[in-house]
Design an enzyme around this catalytic site. Structure first.
Site, PDB file in Angstrom:
ATOM      1  CG  ASP A 174      42.528  20.829  -4.674  1.00 18.09           C
ATOM      2  OD1 ASP A 174      41.410  21.084  -4.174  1.00 18.09           O
ATOM      3  OD2 ASP A 174      42.725  19.807  -5.362  1.00 18.09           O
ATOM      4  CG  HIS A 220      46.498  13.645   2.961  1.00 19.09           C
ATOM      5  ND1 HIS A 220      46.406  12.820   1.871  1.00 19.09           N
ATOM      6  CD2 HIS A 220      46.419  12.814   4.043  1.00 19.09           C
ATOM      7  CE1 HIS A 220      46.292  11.550   2.267  1.00 19.09           C
ATOM      8  NE2 HIS A 220      46.282  11.529   3.579  1.00 19.09           N
TER       9      HIS A 220
HETATM   10  N1  APR Z   1      37.395  11.527 -11.869  1.00 14.03           N
HETATM   11  C1  APR Z   1      37.444  10.591 -10.890  1.00 14.03           C
HETATM   12  N2  APR Z   1      38.556   9.874 -10.626  1.00 14.03           N
HETATM   13  C2  APR Z   1      39.655  10.111 -11.372  1.00 14.03           C
HETATM   14  C3  APR Z   1      39.666  11.061 -12.403  1.00 14.03           C
HETATM   15  C4  APR Z   1      38.473  11.785 -12.647  1.00 14.03           C
HETATM   16  N3  APR Z   1      38.403  12.719 -13.593  1.00 14.03           N
HETATM   17  N4  APR Z   1      40.905  11.072 -12.951  1.00 14.03           N
HETATM   18  C5  APR Z   1      41.642  10.171 -12.284  1.00 14.03           C
HETATM   19  N5  APR Z   1      40.887   9.580 -11.332  1.00 14.03           N
HETATM   20  C6  APR Z   1      41.277   8.576 -10.347  1.00 14.03           C
HETATM   21  C7  APR Z   1      42.374   7.625 -10.776  1.00 14.03           C
HETATM   22  O1  APR Z   1      41.830   6.539 -11.517  1.00 14.03           O
HETATM   23  C8  APR Z   1      42.950   7.199  -9.431  1.00 14.03           C
HETATM   24  O2  APR Z   1      42.246   6.080  -8.914  1.00 14.03           O
HETATM   25  O3  APR Z   1      41.834   9.277  -9.246  1.00 14.03           O
HETATM   26  C9  APR Z   1      42.682   8.399  -8.523  1.00 14.03           C
HETATM   27  C10 APR Z   1      43.911   9.169  -8.122  1.00 14.03           C
HETATM   28  O4  APR Z   1      44.700   8.361  -7.331  1.00 14.03           O
HETATM   29  P1  APR Z   1      46.056   8.901  -6.656  1.00 14.03           P
HETATM   30  O5  APR Z   1      46.858   9.622  -7.678  1.00 14.03           O
HETATM   31  O6  APR Z   1      46.657   7.742  -5.941  1.00 14.03           O
HETATM   32  O7  APR Z   1      45.521   9.999  -5.629  1.00 14.03           O
HETATM   33  P2  APR Z   1      44.891   9.816  -4.181  1.00 14.03           P
HETATM   34  O8  APR Z   1      44.127   8.534  -4.081  1.00 14.03           O
HETATM   35  O9  APR Z   1      44.199  11.089  -3.846  1.00 14.03           O
HETATM   36  O10 APR Z   1      46.186   9.703  -3.300  1.00 14.03           O
HETATM   37  C11 APR Z   1      46.059   9.818  -1.913  1.00 14.03           C
HETATM   38  O11 APR Z   1      48.433  10.018  -1.733  1.00 14.03           O
HETATM   39  O12 APR Z   1      50.439  10.876  -2.383  1.00 14.03           O
HETATM   40  C12 APR Z   1      49.430  10.973  -1.489  1.00 14.03           C
HETATM   41  O13 APR Z   1      48.960  12.857  -0.228  1.00 14.03           O
HETATM   42  C13 APR Z   1      48.783  12.315  -1.506  1.00 14.03           C
HETATM   43  O14 APR Z   1      46.514  12.833  -0.949  1.00 14.03           O
HETATM   44  C14 APR Z   1      47.323  12.017  -1.751  1.00 14.03           C
HETATM   45  C15 APR Z   1      47.211  10.576  -1.354  1.00 14.03           C
END
Ligand code: APR
Length: 258
Positions: free
Chosen positions: A111, A126
């Protein structure tokens, strides 16, 4: 060996940030969760809980059913356009404006909320969900006077649009599973984390590589590593400090002036 814990971790971190020459924020989906954009791996609401990532976020899945993948991205794009930066994005952008050159942001998010909050230079590992690119090299590439791919003007709203010359398909300009990260972004990210005095790891599960490896890289290069996340992550052991908090609540506490 566990490190002795400070009795005033937040106050100490604010002091550390004040004296840091370079701060790097490494953000993931949790950074945008409070803007209403779902994360990927949340067991209840995460995108991958409802959809098969290999079907919707891989070149193979796209080739198998381009319209389904295009429609799924259209839905996510609409969600991103509707979303607004949250207090965490705003706090970082305001800090960057007050302290030019001190804060760098490396994000796994596709985003544009860091940018819309006012952070001009964000290293995007990404890709960009709001942009398109061609799926394949142009079928005519290399030929003399070859046309470059152009969307077929007779069907601009095709799902997905095709090249009028060679039938190539437009796809979202994001990094899918099995694809390399953009070289320039990864190189810039490696430099940013290696040069940081403090690395804040915000809202990432730390489960996707090579992005997750940036945290260990920062630590080995001497950064003080802080994780901000309401849940445990796969990289907690890399951190000097883990703050169990959300991005929109914690970042203003760290970066807003007293
Ligand atoms: N504030 C901070 N952290 C949060 C919040 C919040 N309000 N809400 C959720 N989280 C945390 C969750 O606890 C989790 O550890 O955000 C994290 C999200 O993890 P993922 O869904 O695995 O996302 P991300 O780590 O960005 O994934 C990396 O994976 O699928 C690919 O390309 C996609 O960029 C993405 C990459």
């Amino acid at each position: 060996m566990s490190l002795p814990q400070s009795r005033h971790p937040l106050r100490d971190l604010r002091v550390r940030l004040r004296h840091a020459g370079r701060i790097c924020v490494f953000s993931g989906a949790g950074m945008s969760a409070e803007s209403g954009i779902p994360t990927f791996r949340d067991a209840q609401t995460g995108l991958w809980a409802r959809f098969d990532p290999m079907q919707l976020a891989s070149a193979e899945g796209f080739r198998a059913d381009p319209a389904q993948v295009w429609d799924w991205y259209a839905m996510r794009r609409e969600g991103v356009r509707q979303a607004q930066p949250n207090a965490g994005h705003v706090a970082l952008a305001a800090y960057a404006r007050r302290h030019p050159g001190r804060l760098r942001i490396v994000t796994q998010n596709v985003d544009d909320l860091h940018q819309r909050a006012g952070c001009a230079e964000v290293i995007r590992l990404h890709g960009d969900i709001l942009a398109d690119r061609w799926l394949d090299p142009c079928a005519h590439a290399g030929a003399a006077d070859a046309p470059v791919c152009e969307v077929d003007p007779a069907a601009p709203d095709a799902r997905p649009p095709r090249c009028r010359h060679c039938g190539n398909l437009l796809r979202p300009a994001v990094v899918w599973f099995g694809e390399n990260l953009p070289y320039d972004a990864l190189t810039a990210a490696e430099a940013a984390v290696s040069e940081a005095d403090v690395l804040l790891v915000v809202g990432t599960s730390g489960s996707v590589w090579p992005a997750a490896g940036l945290v260990a890289r920062a630590r080995h290069a001497g950064a003080h590593v802080v994780i901000i996340n309401p849940q445990a992550t796969e990289i907690d052991e890399e951190a000097h400090l883990v703050l169990s908090a959300t991005a929109a609540r914690m970042l203003p506490r760290l970066f807003d002036p007293l």
